[in-house]
Write a protein that holds these residues in place. Structure first.
Motif, mmCIF file in Angstrom:
data_model
loop_
_atom_site.group_PDB
_atom_site.id
_atom_site.type_symbol
_atom_site.label_atom_id
_atom_site.label_comp_id
_atom_site.label_asym_id
_atom_site.label_seq_id
_atom_site.Cartn_x
_atom_site.Cartn_y
_atom_site.Cartn_z
ATOM 1 N N ALA A 1 25.036 7.313 2.294
ATOM 2 C CA ALA A 1 25.378 8.689 1.534
ATOM 3 C C ALA A 1 26.006 8.477 0.131
ATOM 4 N N ARG B 1 23.006 7.690 -1.993
ATOM 5 C CA ARG B 1 22.166 8.816 -2.316
ATOM 6 C C ARG B 1 23.058 9.607 -3.327
ATOM 7 N N GLU C 1 17.151 15.016 -4.364
ATOM 8 C CA GLU C 1 17.715 14.912 -3.020
ATOM 9 C C GLU C 1 16.795 14.900 -2.008
ATOM 10 N N PRO C 2 15.730 15.883 -1.772
ATOM 11 C CA PRO C 2 14.719 15.735 -0.655
ATOM 12 C C PRO C 2 13.812 14.538 -0.521
ATOM 13 N N ASP D 1 15.861 11.463 1.428
ATOM 14 C CA ASP D 1 16.307 11.829 2.769
ATOM 15 C C ASP D 1 15.287 11.181 3.737
ATOM 16 N N LYS D 2 13.905 10.924 3.503
ATOM 17 C CA LYS D 2 13.065 10.176 4.588
ATOM 18 C C LYS D 2 12.332 9.104 3.952
ATOM 19 N N ALA E 1 15.485 3.427 5.669
ATOM 20 C CA ALA E 1 16.482 4.506 4.701
ATOM 21 C C ALA E 1 16.904 3.611 3.732
#
Length: 247
Positions: free
Chosen positions: A181, A184, A194-195, A198-199, A206
């Motif tokens: 986190a 990120r 940001e999206p 996330d994956k 990750a």
């Protein structure tokens, strides 16, 4: 920065990291808003075309003999990383890296290091990727103008106001949610949507995705001429390959 890319690839940069399926690459423009694209490939060679600058988290330029603390780059960057300095492993000799058997690699490493040192299993599992880049760049010296060694933790240090990230990405080989986190947040602060973060794509973790993203940001700095080598000036190996970690 090369200017002989009529297809426009000089305006595109790429961050690359090793992953379970081979290599994960995040491609962004050299300047302007970040609209990233991600690719997973089994071969590093597949990721060369279509980008002017490529920043990869893998050693480039191998020693003929290994000294205490590894190559110059490893010794130079560790003091900046605090508790994250253990992520920077010492590289054995080129001849040890090119051994295909673990025990043979240990034998050769002992013979070509001062003080004598074996090879860790963690480092040995990276040898195929190190060999892949080493063989390719020795075969085509012009790639040295485009492919640069980086290290994600040094990259995050640079983009985090030259402060090491407080929490690790992994604890006992498992991803650490709070550490991811923090990273990120740094990437979002530097323009990543940001999206996108996330994956991770299939075949990559990750943490691999975040590392490829931060490597892409250092590729931007390399393109702009603002990246700094560690050590400065860079060293070179027996084949003339540049030996430095850039950030």
């Amino acid at each position: 920065m090369p200017d002989d890319y009529p297809d426009g690839s000089a305006t595109v940069v790429r961050g690359v990291d090793g992953c379970k399926a081979g290599w994960i690459a995040v491609t962004i423009t050299a300047a302007g808003p970040i609209e990233p694209q991600v690719t997973v490939s089994p071969r590093f060679a597949d990721l060369i075309d279509g980008a002017g600058i490529i920043a990869v988290d893998m050693p480039i330029g191998l020693p003929e003999r290994a000294g205490a603390g590894g190559r110059g780059p490893e010794r130079h960057v560790r003091p900046y990383l605090g508790e994250r300095q253990s992520s920077v492993f010492s590289l054995p000799s080129r001849s040890a890296v090119h051994m295909l058997d673990y025990w043979e690699a240990c034998k050769v490493a002992l013979e070509t290091s001062d003080p004598p040192r074996k090879v860790s299993k963690q480092a040995f599992f990276l040898f195929p990727k190190i060999r892949e880049i080493d063989q390719m760049m020795r075969a085509d010296p012009t790639l040295g103008r485009r492919i640069f060694e980086v290290h994600p933790e040094l990259a995050f240090w640079r983009l985090n106001g030259e402060t090491a990230v407080a929490l690790p990405k992994k604890v006992k080989s498992l991803v650490h949610g709070s550490g991811l986190a923090l990273r990120r947040a740094i990437l979002v602060n530097h323009g990543f949507p940001e999206p996108f973060l996330d994956k991770a794509p299939r075949g990559a973790g990750a943490d691999d995705l975040l590392d490829a993203c931060v490597n892409a940001l250092i590729a931007r700095r390399l393109h702009a001429g603002t990246a700094r080598p560690f050590p400065d000036p860079p060293l070179s190996d027996a084949f003339g390959l540049t030996v430095a970690i850039w950030a």
